[in-house]
Design a protein around this motif. Structure first.
Motif, short mmCIF file in Angstrom:
data_model
loop_
_atom_site.label_atom_id
_atom_site.label_comp_id
_atom_site.label_asym_id
_atom_site.label_seq_id
_atom_site.Cartn_x
_atom_site.Cartn_y
_atom_site.Cartn_z
N ILE A 117 11.44 13.14 -24.63
CA ILE A 117 11.31 12.13 -23.59
C ILE A 117 9.93 11.48 -23.65
O ILE A 117 8.91 12.17 -23.58
CB ILE A 117 11.48 12.76 -22.18
N PRO A 118 9.86 10.15 -23.78
CA PRO A 118 8.55 9.47 -23.71
C PRO A 118 8.10 9.34 -22.26
O PRO A 118 8.90 9.02 -21.37
CB PRO A 118 8.84 8.11 -24.33
N THR A 119 6.81 9.61 -22.02
CA THR A 119 6.29 9.57 -20.66
C THR A 119 4.96 8.84 -20.61
O THR A 119 4.24 8.72 -21.61
CB THR A 119 6.06 10.99 -20.10
N LEU A 120 4.63 8.35 -19.43
CA LEU A 120 3.34 7.75 -19.15
C LEU A 120 2.67 8.51 -18.02
O LEU A 120 3.33 8.91 -17.05
CB LEU A 120 3.49 6.28 -18.74
N LYS A 121 1.37 8.71 -18.14
CA LYS A 121 0.62 9.33 -17.06
C LYS A 121 0.49 8.36 -15.89
O LYS A 121 0.46 7.15 -16.08
CB LYS A 121 -0.76 9.75 -17.53
N VAL A 122 0.43 8.90 -14.68
CA VAL A 122 0.17 8.08 -13.50
C VAL A 122 -1.33 7.89 -13.41
O VAL A 122 -2.09 8.87 -13.38
CB VAL A 122 0.71 8.76 -12.23
N THR A 123 -1.81 6.66 -13.40
CA THR A 123 -3.25 6.41 -13.41
C THR A 123 -3.79 5.98 -12.05
O THR A 123 -5.00 6.05 -11.82
CB THR A 123 -3.59 5.32 -14.45
N ASN A 124 -2.92 5.54 -11.15
CA ASN A 124 -3.37 5.16 -9.81
C ASN A 124 -3.31 6.35 -8.86
O ASN A 124 -2.63 7.34 -9.13
CB ASN A 124 -2.49 4.03 -9.25
N CYS A 125 -4.02 6.24 -7.75
CA CYS A 125 -3.91 7.25 -6.70
C CYS A 125 -2.46 7.29 -6.24
O CYS A 125 -1.82 6.25 -6.06
CB CYS A 125 -4.85 6.91 -5.55
N LEU A 126 -1.93 8.50 -6.04
CA LEU A 126 -0.51 8.65 -5.73
C LEU A 126 -0.35 9.27 -4.35
O LEU A 126 -0.92 10.33 -4.06
CB LEU A 126 0.15 9.53 -6.79
#
Length: 199
Positions: A117-126
């Motif tokens: 599975i390709p994924t992206l990190k969350v870079t903004n405050c969540l």
């Protein structure tokens, strides 16, 4: 070696019309997406799950065309019924920018994993907001998934046959089971066309 299922049967409610008919570089969106997978020796069959309106504009005459269901899950299941290879990639028709490097990395890793599975990190405050309750959560523990998502075909077929519910993505069907899932780094350019401004 690999079957590809492109799911292109959405209603386009957020887009305002059938987004597969939108044009990028003077070409229909669905054809731009299919083009990403053409000329890859590893892809032995391309299955497009959509509707008659879209089938009429598809340029790839080798593509296997099947009418979709009422939900994404039903559409994926219809595509899986036609997949004959050991591995399968399931891809959103609205992602016309996936790179060949990402596709090949997924296929290569399927030799030693049940799913890739390709994924992206969350870079903004969540933040998690439910009603009036607000909670700031640790973004390091969260990832966004992209497509294509790769599977050993028998595993994902079996799970779709056993589950009738709809899911946010295909990985969700196996993530709580004892299968080996590998997460690889996705690509910011592999954007999903959701709103007209995305074009």
């Amino acid at each position: 070696m690999v079957s590809l299922i492109i799911v292109a049967n959405g209603s386009g409610q957020r887009f305002g019309e059938n987004k597969m008919l939108a044009k990028i570089n003077n070409e229909y969106l669905i054809n731009e997406t299919i083009k990403c997978f053409e000329n890859l020796n590893e892809i032995q069959e391309i299955i497009v799950v959509s509707n008659l309106e879209i089938f009429e504009i598809i340029k790839n005459k080798d593509a296997i065309l099947v009418e979709g269901g009422k939900t994404r899950g039903e559409s994926v299941k219809k595509g899986l019924e036609l997949a004959t290879k050991d591995f399968v990639l399931i891809h959103d028709g609205a992602r016309p920018f996936v790179s060949k490097e990402t596709i090949l990395e997924i296929i290569d890793n399927l030799n030693e994993n049940d799913s890739v599975i390709p994924t992206l990190k969350v870079t903004n405050c969540l933040k998690r907001i439910v009603g009036n309750k607000i909670e700031t959560v640790n973004r390091e523990e969260y990832f966004q998934t992209q497509t294509p998502q790769g599977f050993k075909t028998k595993i994902i077929k079996d799970q779709y046959n056993e589950n009738q519910n709809d899911f946010f993505d295909d990985c969700q069907l196996i993530e709580k089971l004892n299968y080996k899932i590998k997460f690889i780094e996705g690509d910011e350019k592999n954007k999903k066309i959701t709103f007209k401004r995305d074009l």
